[in-house]
Scaffold this motif. Structure first.
Motif, mmCIF file in Angstrom:
data_model
loop_
_atom_site.group_PDB
_atom_site.id
_atom_site.type_symbol
_atom_site.label_atom_id
_atom_site.label_comp_id
_atom_site.label_asym_id
_atom_site.label_seq_id
_atom_site.Cartn_x
_atom_site.Cartn_y
_atom_site.Cartn_z
ATOM 1 N N MET A 76 0.854 -1.201 0.000
ATOM 2 C CA MET A 76 0.000 0.000 0.000
ATOM 3 C C MET A 76 0.884 1.243 0.000
ATOM 4 N N GLU A 77 0.487 2.256 -0.733
ATOM 5 C CA GLU A 77 1.282 3.459 -0.821
ATOM 6 C C GLU A 77 1.278 4.184 0.515
ATOM 7 N N PRO A 78 2.432 4.731 0.957
ATOM 8 C CA PRO A 78 2.479 5.459 2.214
ATOM 9 C C PRO A 78 1.452 6.571 2.261
ATOM 10 N N ARG A 79 0.903 6.813 3.457
ATOM 11 C CA ARG A 79 -0.169 7.789 3.617
ATOM 12 C C ARG A 79 0.259 9.185 3.158
ATOM 13 N N GLU A 80 1.540 9.556 3.454
ATOM 14 C CA GLU A 80 1.976 10.893 3.057
ATOM 15 C C GLU A 80 2.031 11.037 1.544
ATOM 16 N N ASN A 81 2.278 9.949 0.819
ATOM 17 C CA ASN A 81 2.298 10.008 -0.634
ATOM 18 C C ASN A 81 0.890 10.162 -1.201
ATOM 19 N N LEU A 82 -0.104 9.608 -0.523
ATOM 20 C CA LEU A 82 -1.490 9.771 -0.951
ATOM 21 C C LEU A 82 -1.960 11.201 -0.699
ATOM 22 N N SER A 83 -1.499 11.801 0.389
ATOM 23 C CA SER A 83 -1.931 13.145 0.750
ATOM 24 C C SER A 83 -1.228 14.209 -0.066
ATOM 25 N N LEU A 84 0.075 13.989 -0.373
ATOM 26 C CA LEU A 84 0.866 14.970 -1.100
ATOM 27 C C LEU A 84 1.706 14.254 -2.163
ATOM 28 N N PRO A 85 1.069 13.836 -3.259
ATOM 29 C CA PRO A 85 1.751 12.982 -4.255
ATOM 30 C C PRO A 85 2.595 13.765 -5.252
ATOM 31 N N ILE A 86 3.550 14.545 -4.758
ATOM 32 C CA ILE A 86 4.358 15.373 -5.657
ATOM 33 C C ILE A 86 5.635 14.664 -6.094
ATOM 34 N N HIS A 87 5.812 13.399 -5.625
ATOM 35 C CA HIS A 87 7.019 12.660 -5.999
ATOM 36 C C HIS A 87 6.897 12.018 -7.377
ATOM 37 N N ILE A 88 5.675 12.002 -7.945
ATOM 38 C CA ILE A 88 5.424 11.362 -9.233
ATOM 39 C C ILE A 88 5.579 12.388 -10.352
ATOM 40 N N LYS A 89 6.217 11.997 -11.438
ATOM 41 C CA LYS A 89 6.405 12.912 -12.570
ATOM 42 C C LYS A 89 5.044 13.420 -13.057
ATOM 43 N N PRO A 90 4.857 14.734 -13.140
ATOM 44 C CA PRO A 90 3.539 15.285 -13.484
ATOM 45 C C PRO A 90 3.170 15.053 -14.943
ATOM 46 N N PHE A 91 1.876 15.018 -15.179
ATOM 47 C CA PHE A 91 1.375 14.782 -16.526
ATOM 48 C C PHE A 91 1.769 15.899 -17.472
ATOM 49 N N ARG A 92 1.942 17.106 -16.975
ATOM 50 C CA ARG A 92 2.399 18.202 -17.833
ATOM 51 C C ARG A 92 3.726 17.835 -18.500
ATOM 52 N N VAL A 93 4.640 17.272 -17.731
ATOM 53 C CA VAL A 93 5.936 16.867 -18.259
ATOM 54 C C VAL A 93 5.791 15.617 -19.116
ATOM 55 N N ARG A 94 4.994 14.667 -18.662
ATOM 56 C CA ARG A 94 4.789 13.426 -19.408
ATOM 57 C C ARG A 94 4.195 13.702 -20.785
ATOM 58 N N SER A 95 3.273 14.660 -20.850
ATOM 59 C CA SER A 95 2.649 14.994 -22.138
ATOM 60 C C SER A 95 3.691 15.480 -23.127
ATOM 61 N N ALA A 96 4.571 16.363 -22.671
ATOM 62 C CA ALA A 96 5.614 16.887 -23.556
ATOM 63 C C ALA A 96 6.530 15.763 -24.029
ATOM 64 N N GLU A 97 6.868 14.850 -23.120
ATOM 65 C CA GLU A 97 7.738 13.731 -23.495
ATOM 66 C C GLU A 97 7.044 12.806 -24.494
ATOM 67 N N ALA A 98 5.748 12.569 -24.281
ATOM 68 C CA ALA A 98 5.017 11.669 -25.184
ATOM 69 C C ALA A 98 4.890 12.266 -26.582
ATOM 70 N N TRP A 99 4.615 13.564 -26.669
ATOM 71 C CA TRP A 99 4.484 14.181 -27.990
ATOM 72 C C TRP A 99 5.835 14.210 -28.703
ATOM 73 N N SER A 100 6.921 14.404 -27.941
ATOM 74 C CA SER A 100 8.246 14.332 -28.538
ATOM 75 C C SER A 100 8.526 12.931 -29.065
ATOM 76 N N SER A 101 8.126 11.925 -28.285
ATOM 77 C CA SER A 101 8.282 10.529 -28.690
ATOM 78 C C SER A 101 7.471 10.231 -29.946
ATOM 79 N N PHE A 102 6.223 10.682 -29.962
ATOM 80 C CA PHE A 102 5.339 10.422 -31.101
ATOM 81 C C PHE A 102 5.867 11.112 -32.357
#
Length: 375
Positions: free
Chosen positions: A1-27
């Motif tokens: 189970m994911e740690p409670r602090e990660n559920l409350s403040l999930p800023i450790h995961i790469k944001p979709f804003r960045v992922r979108s740019a990477e995916a469009w570059s890949s495509f």
């Protein structure tokens, strides 16, 4: 189970804003391979390879992409399908908006299957046209409720009768189906009463349900701005718990509100794996003139949007409680959003403010603390 602090403040995961740019570059760097595969004389022989390669190009943004590829005679097409999920519709509308301009010279990027009045579906050894499906329609508030029956599927297993969902998407367009169909039942037998065939349904909605809105029914961004008002019954136990004091609200993403109150984290889990985090700001209304509560919410939304810049957040509504105000959103880059919001709330006329994801099992995170009892 994911740690409670990660559920409350999930800023450790790469944001979709960045992922979108990477995916469009890949495509952009690999789309020539897709075009070459689609040019193969035997498309069936390369269909699996084509799907796998496209999924790989989109993988930086999507853990589980759903898409279709095609060519309309002039341009190549990438169709991103929300599969009936309204929260995914927000994600795809955002992603489509980030598409590189040079890619659009060769490709149509669209969200949802488009309407096709002459569509014939071939699956499980059956050919079913829109004219083969009977529809009984009930008008609802701003939409329709449908009952569908197809004689060709009368003896088919239930999983095959789900072909009717695909046919409905083709009859209206996938986004329009999500917009107007409030409920859908598949019948095992035809029923008495007036019916129409599925190819007539779009004309009925255009004429009888929403003549003004129908021409833009397939626009995903407009579909994401369809607001619904709701009411709540404030808790009387005296405990200050986020959203339990709400008596009125508005949202353009009902599933997030419903799942939060039901304690269901499905949408949070699905979006979170792609770096997307729906949540809400909540803040004290103590000392705030009741006549200015809605104005204050609008001012906070505008100020945070300006501070963030584009591509960071989509606001989805808000609510008013007996003790607190609420501003709902989907964050495409949560860290930038929270940093910006903290700066805005520091100068706002509220005693305290906090952030909460749409998870009941998470904790609130303070953004402005001026009282000992602030949440």
């Amino acid at each position: 189970m994911e740690p409670r602090e990660n559920l409350s403040l999930p800023i450790h995961i790469k944001p979709f804003r960045v992922r979108s740019a990477e995916a469009w570059s890949s495509f952009l760097s690999g789309e020539h391979e897709l075009r070459a595969l689609m040019a193969e004389p035997d498309r069936a022989a390369v269909s699996e390879t084509l799907a796998e390669r496209c999924a790989g190009l989109l993988a930086p943004a999507f853990a589980n992409p759903a898409f279709e590829l095609g060519h309309n005679g002039e341009r190549y097409e990438l169709i991103l399908t929300p599969e009936g999920d309204r929260t995914r519709l927000f994600q795809l509308a955002y992603f489509r908006k980030q598409a590189p301009r040079e890619l659009l010279e060769r490709w149509n990027i669209q969200v949802g299957r488009t309407q096709s009045t002459s569509f014939i579906l071939r699956m499980y050894g059956r050919d079913i046209a829109l004219e083969d499906v009977q529809v009984w329609v009930e008008n609802t508030e701003g939409g329709v409720g449908l009952e569908l029956y197809c004689e060709k599927l009368r003896s088919a297993p239930r999983e095959e009768r789900y072909m009717l969902y695909i046919l409905l998407d083709q009859a209206l367009g996938e986004i329009a189906a999500m917009r107007y169909v409030d409920y859908l039942d598949l019948l095992e037998e035809a029923k008495p009463g007036k019916s129409m065939t599925l190819n007539q349904l779009a004309g009925y909605i255009a004429a009888e349900v929403d003549p003004e809105g129908w021409p833009q029914a397939g626009d995903p961004e407009l579909a994401c701005r369809r607001y619904t008002a709701y009411e709540g019954k404030p808790s009387e136990d005296g405990e200050l718990v986020p959203r339990r004091d709400i008596f009125a609200g508005v949202t353009c993403c009902i599933p997030l509100i419903q799942s939060y109150f039901q304690g269901d984290s499905y949408y949070m889990d699905q979006l979170g794996q792609d770096g997307i985090f729906p949540g809400f700001f909540y803040y004290s209304l103590e000392g705030v003139d009741p006549k200015t509560v809605l104005d204050l919410r609008d001012q906070l939304e505008q100020a945070i949007t300006a501070r963030c810049g584009e591509g960071v957040v989509t606001f989805t509504g808000g609510a008013t409680g007996t003790e607190m105000g609420y501003l709902d959103f989907i964050a495409w880059d949560l860290k930038i959003l929270l940093d910006s919001a903290a700066e805005v709330f520091a100068g706002a006329p509220v005693n305290w403010a906090a952030f909460h994801t749409f998870r009941q099992d998470a904790e609130g995170i303070g953004l402005k603390l001026e009282q000992e009892d602030a949440l």
